[in-house]
Design an enzyme around this catalytic site. Sequence first.
Site, PDB file in Angstrom:
ATOM      1  N   ARG A  98       0.440  -1.416   0.283  1.00 31.17           N
ATOM      2  CA  ARG A  98       0.057  -0.040  -0.023  1.00 31.17           C
ATOM      3  C   ARG A  98       1.281   1.728   0.127  1.00 31.17           C
ATOM      4  O   ARG A  98       0.356   1.855  -0.750  1.00 31.17           O
ATOM      5  CB  ARG A  98      -0.797  -0.001   1.242  1.00 31.17           C
ATOM      6  N   ASP A 122      -4.164  -3.676   2.982  1.00 32.46           N
ATOM      7  CA  ASP A 122      -5.061  -4.313   4.526  1.00 32.46           C
ATOM      8  C   ASP A 122      -6.370  -5.022   4.129  1.00 32.46           C
ATOM      9  O   ASP A 122      -6.892  -4.068   3.750  1.00 32.46           O
ATOM     10  CB  ASP A 122      -4.963  -3.442   5.687  1.00 32.46           C
ATOM     11  N   ASP A 320      -5.574   4.136  15.110  1.00 27.63           N
ATOM     12  CA  ASP A 320      -4.513   2.789  15.397  1.00 27.63           C
ATOM     13  C   ASP A 320      -4.598   1.991  16.654  1.00 27.63           C
ATOM     14  O   ASP A 320      -4.085   1.266  16.705  1.00 27.63           O
ATOM     15  CB  ASP A 320      -3.029   2.969  14.469  1.00 27.63           C
TER      16      ASP A 320
END
Length: 435
Positions: A98, A122, A320
């Site tokens: 990515r 992901d 995250d």
Amino acid sequence: MTNAFVINGGKPLKGEITPQGAKNEALQVISAVLLTEEKVTISNIPDIKDVNKLIELLGDMGVIVERINEHTYTFEAKDINQDFFLSEAFKAKGGGLRGSIMIVGPLLARFGKASIPKPGGDKIGRRRLDTHFLGFEKLGAQFNYNPENGFFNVDASNLQGTYILLDEASVTGTANVVMAAVLAKGTTTIYNAACEPYLQQLCKMLSRMGARISGIGSNLLTIEGVEKLGGTEHRLLPDMIEIGSFIGLAAMTGSEITIKDVQYKELGMIPDVFKRLGIKLELRGDDIFIPAQDHYEIETFIDGSIMTIADAPWPGFTPDLLSIVLVVAIQAKGSVLIHQKMFESRLFFVDKLLDMGAQIILCDPHRATVIGLDNQVKLRGISMTSPDIRAGVSLLIAALSAQGQSTIYNIEQIERGYQHIDTRLKALGADITRI
């Protein structure tokens, strides 16, 4: 057979741990070396798959890469092989990473053209790249998709500064557009720009290279295009996601842990969110010391209503770390609502936590209520598979706190983002084996 971790949990850890360099910053600043033909030195680079793949990709493109020591590299992007971007090798490597989208902005700026394969990545719901492309188009780039070879061909021979209102405050999108704009003609204004510390780091690095950027740290960036950029030296910040993960680990396992060299002023509200869960931590110099606690109690709001922890663009709380907060709340006293606004499938790992004995109500794909066990009941070890990087570490923390043995499969996902995690946890006394 894939690798797995076998963990015997339920015992406290003790010692010091140093966070790695920031993965998300690394992907941006390493891409920025393409903006100059002069030498750029970058230190504190984490030794993880996603970053190593990007460095390898730069080498394949013709960048002279030298590894000075374990975490320091020099890059010299003098002769870039333009044909490489249409090769099958680039398609295979660029498509599987990515972070490879990050090289597009610098390439457009410096060479006026680029080709990129459709990207992969992901499994946490849709991650759009529209922000990147719309930004490049506003600067005057033209995209043609070639269905025969699966590449986007981009012509950017005449990039012109302009006003850009980003449709979302995407960190990578902002970074990419900034890198394209520093060499465009005229002035570019980017509103609704992401302003994470990692993006500030990129802007400061570009400024040292000769770029003219004002508004760093705000959501309104103004960039005056320059003719060319020179070399520089740059050191990555420590990874704030690792720092948050270690705070959570210490609390949930009742461990006394010192996290070294955290660059505390760059952590935003991360320490405060963990304090809301009742976790004690103190700043000693630039280290965070977490005492061993057998008990931590979630605060309520002033009117007594249940605490909500939600993610938001910086300086809000990073998405995250929501998986980590969710896991740590399992053994707190009290309840908390975790609201994951940004990605729609990041909470689906709670089924594994339920199997371990956690009390969690999954309200919908974005919200989960955790009812703390207050250490009255220990989690039990189970076998599980890690769906994405952050959930993987959350499950690892749960396993280290659980009674009995756990096995975590698909640990490649964890290792994309955390370097030598098993060795580093062993040094704290964790019983973790790789099989």
